[in-house]
Design an enzyme around this catalytic site. Structure first.
Site, PDB file in Angstrom:
ATOM      1  N   LYS A  35     -42.037  31.992   7.497  1.00  0.00           N
ATOM      2  CA  LYS A  35     -42.833  30.761   7.405  1.00  0.00           C
ATOM      3  C   LYS A  35     -42.125  29.629   8.143  1.00  0.00           C
ATOM      4  O   LYS A  35     -40.944  29.763   8.503  1.00  0.00           O
ATOM      5  CB  LYS A  35     -43.057  30.409   5.940  1.00  0.00           C
ATOM      6  CG  LYS A  35     -41.775  30.105   5.183  1.00  0.00           C
ATOM      7  CD  LYS A  35     -42.040  29.985   3.688  1.00  0.00           C
ATOM      8  CE  LYS A  35     -40.750  29.714   2.935  1.00  0.00           C
ATOM      9  NZ  LYS A  35     -40.955  29.733   1.484  1.00  0.00           N
ATOM     10  N   ARG A 130     -45.362  26.170 -10.186  1.00  0.00           N
ATOM     11  CA  ARG A 130     -45.856  25.739  -8.893  1.00  0.00           C
ATOM     12  C   ARG A 130     -47.149  26.506  -8.665  1.00  0.00           C
ATOM     13  O   ARG A 130     -48.203  26.021  -9.001  1.00  0.00           O
ATOM     14  CB  ARG A 130     -44.783  26.006  -7.832  1.00  0.00           C
ATOM     15  CG  ARG A 130     -44.746  24.988  -6.741  1.00  0.00           C
ATOM     16  CD  ARG A 130     -43.550  25.148  -5.827  1.00  0.00           C
ATOM     17  NE  ARG A 130     -43.346  26.526  -5.335  1.00  0.00           N
ATOM     18  CZ  ARG A 130     -42.433  26.862  -4.436  1.00  0.00           C
ATOM     19  NH1 ARG A 130     -41.626  25.945  -3.927  1.00  0.00           N
ATOM     20  NH2 ARG A 130     -42.304  28.118  -4.041  1.00  0.00           N
ATOM     21  N   TYR A 262     -23.789   1.580  15.499  1.00  0.00           N
ATOM     22  CA  TYR A 262     -24.668   0.633  14.805  1.00  0.00           C
ATOM     23  C   TYR A 262     -24.116   0.264  13.445  1.00  0.00           C
ATOM     24  O   TYR A 262     -23.635   1.134  12.705  1.00  0.00           O
ATOM     25  CB  TYR A 262     -26.054   1.247  14.591  1.00  0.00           C
ATOM     26  CG  TYR A 262     -26.917   1.301  15.819  1.00  0.00           C
ATOM     27  CD1 TYR A 262     -27.264   0.134  16.508  1.00  0.00           C
ATOM     28  CD2 TYR A 262     -27.413   2.518  16.285  1.00  0.00           C
ATOM     29  CE1 TYR A 262     -28.080   0.193  17.638  1.00  0.00           C
ATOM     30  CE2 TYR A 262     -28.226   2.586  17.403  1.00  0.00           C
ATOM     31  CZ  TYR A 262     -28.548   1.421  18.078  1.00  0.00           C
ATOM     32  OH  TYR A 262     -29.351   1.482  19.176  1.00  0.00           O
ATOM     33  N   MET A 310     -30.253   7.621  17.590  1.00  0.00           N
ATOM     34  CA  MET A 310     -31.397   8.471  17.940  1.00  0.00           C
ATOM     35  C   MET A 310     -31.008   9.588  18.906  1.00  0.00           C
ATOM     36  O   MET A 310     -31.415  10.734  18.748  1.00  0.00           O
ATOM     37  CB  MET A 310     -32.518   7.618  18.529  1.00  0.00           C
ATOM     38  CG  MET A 310     -33.757   8.416  18.853  1.00  0.00           C
ATOM     39  SD  MET A 310     -34.971   7.436  19.709  1.00  0.00           S
ATOM     40  CE  MET A 310     -36.160   7.164  18.446  1.00  0.00           C
TER      41      MET A 310
HETATM   42  C1  LIG Z   1     -40.047  30.769   1.093  1.00  0.00           C
HETATM   43  C2  LIG Z   1     -40.326  31.836   0.128  1.00  0.00           C
HETATM   44  C3  LIG Z   1     -39.433  32.902  -0.012  1.00  0.00           C
HETATM   45  C4  LIG Z   1     -38.120  32.967   0.715  1.00  0.00           C
HETATM   46  O1  LIG Z   1     -37.219  32.069   0.096  1.00  0.00           O
HETATM   47  P1  LIG Z   1     -35.693  32.009   0.530  1.00  0.00           P
HETATM   48  O2  LIG Z   1     -35.054  31.126  -0.475  1.00  0.00           O
HETATM   49  O3  LIG Z   1     -35.683  31.383   1.885  1.00  0.00           O
HETATM   50  O4  LIG Z   1     -35.217  33.389   0.556  1.00  0.00           O
HETATM   51  C5  LIG Z   1     -39.769  33.909  -0.874  1.00  0.00           C
HETATM   52  N1  LIG Z   1     -40.921  33.876  -1.572  1.00  0.00           N
HETATM   53  C6  LIG Z   1     -41.793  32.860  -1.467  1.00  0.00           C
HETATM   54  C7  LIG Z   1     -43.052  32.877  -2.273  1.00  0.00           C
HETATM   55  C8  LIG Z   1     -41.533  31.803  -0.620  1.00  0.00           C
HETATM   56  O5  LIG Z   1     -42.398  30.799  -0.520  1.00  0.00           O
END
Ligand SMILES: *Cc1c(COP(=O)(O)O)cnc(C)c1O
Length: 375
Positions: A35, A130, A262, A310
């Site tokens: 993802k 969640r 800065y 930046m």
């Molecule tokens: C992102 C995610 C994972 C992977 O999580 P990590 O902590 O990066 O291993 C696994 N299961 C779900 C449902 C996720 O959203």
């Protein structure tokens, strides 16, 4: 010449880290979680190195399409399921497996016209609060899904809130096992932290045994320790998969009392030589990193001084020069990852200085940074 900043994606490290995940759960199949554009690495860039995974898990439909476009014919799982009814058409067409976490998603499936029944992962909210059906409503959701002609096999998933910490997973495992015990189907339970910390552990009793047919490693594929600083990536045998590097584009010699950057937040307590690095927050380096954040120059550790701006940040060259190193204009700077001499600066260490996690840093790599794929 372009600005010298560069992100490198290390394919051998990705392969190593996938192998490491598998070794922690040798009997399980592994979803490579890709993802967020493979945690900022780029799906197309990591695909070859991760294609020995049993499937790819992600959330965006366009990312699923990109994986099919790369020629992947194996399983793809939508971790959050569909967002609207017409997403199901794409699921049918691309044969995507999808999570089902709420009644609305079951309604959409019930109204969906398809010749191909879908493989779904029914998600339980076992305490994370969640996504997912609560334990009380889980069986009813299963019964409804099981009666739908649109549904083929039903698997089960849940997500842990504390796999990386002291609370652990047993309170959630107990609930999950209790509710799903006699239901047929595969289970997918373990994120990275649960895979490394809990898969090998012997359960105290059957009630909280961790049985996961499919593990879901994400962050460990990308070389970050899920429980830093309790363990480092090196402790877990993980290798960095992303290096952010640049060069020194100017130096300044400053005297005691001179300020840097800065807001004049850093004031020299002795004469110093500082290097100006072509990397700033517009490249994805966190602005909140304070003086003292580790940086490698020519593969040697030194520190950031003053505020990150930046397009530039400033590093202390004084101790390196005192040690006889000839660093200056054009020297290689490693913001995180692997330096030319093989030295590693863990992204977790930089993230900790920024008060965040390696996840956020890799995902925030900016568009303007050129990326190359290498070993
Ligand atoms: C992102 C995610 C994972 C992977 O999580 P990590 O902590 O990066 O291993 C696994 N299961 C779900 C449902 C996720 O959203």
């Amino acid at each position: 010449m372009p600005r010298p900043i560069l992100a490198s994606i290390h394919t051998t490290a990705l392969q190593n880290n996938l192998a490491r995940s598998r070794a922690a759960a040798p009997d399980a199949k592994a979803w490579a979680v890709v993802k967020a554009n493979a945690y900022g690495h780029g799906i197309e860039r990591v695909f070859e190195a991760l294609r020995s995974a049993d499937g790819f898990a992600l959330l965006d439909l366009d990312e699923a399409q990109r994986i099919r476009a790369l020629g992947w014919r194996g399983p793809i799982l939508l971790l959050e399921g569909v967002f609207e009814a017409r997403d199901l058409e794409l699921c049918s067409r691309l044969e995507l497996w999808h999570a089902v976490h709420c009644d609305e998603q079951i309604d959409m499936l019930a109204a969906h016209k398809t010749h191909v029944p879908h493989r779904v992962f029914l998600k339980m909210n076992s305490g994370m609060n969640r996504l997912g059906f609560t334990p009380e409503r889980f069986r009813a959701a299963w019964t409804r899904l099981n009666a739908l002609p649109q549904v083929d096999e039903i698997s089960f998933m849940t997500h842990f809130s504390d796999a990386d910490g002291a609370r652990g997973i047993h309170h959630q495992m107990r609930i999950f096992n209790e509710v799903t015990r006699d239901l047929p189907g595969e289970r997918s339970l373990s994120n990275s932290a649960a895979t490394l910390r809990h898969m090998g552990s012997v359960a105290l009793d059957d009630d909280d045994a961790l049985v996961s047919d499919w593990i879901r490693p994400g962050i460990i594929l990308y070389g970050s320790a899920p429980d830093y600083p309790e363990h480092t990536s090196a402790d877990w045998g993980l290798l960095p998969t992303m290096t952010l590097s640049s060069k020194i584009i100017a130096t300044q010699t400053i005297s005691t009392g001179a300020s840097v950057g800065y807001g004049s937040t850093f004031v020299a307590e002795h004469p110093m030589t500082i290097g100006i690095v072509a990397c700033g927050y517009a490249d994805g380096y966190p602005r909140v990193c304070p003086t003292g954040t580790p940086v490698l120059v020519a593969g040697q550790r030194t520190r950031l001084v003053g505020r990150v701006s930046m397009d530039m940040l400033i590093v202390d060259l004084t101790p390196l020069l005192a040690g006889g190193l000839s660093v200056g204009m054009g020297s290689e700077v490693t913001l995180w990852g692997r330096a030319g001499n093989g030295a590693v600066l863990s992204i977790d260490e930089v993230a900790q200085s920024a008060g965040t996690l390696g996840y956020e840093l890799m995902c925030a790599l900016a568009q303007r940074v050129p990326v190359q794929v290498q070993d």
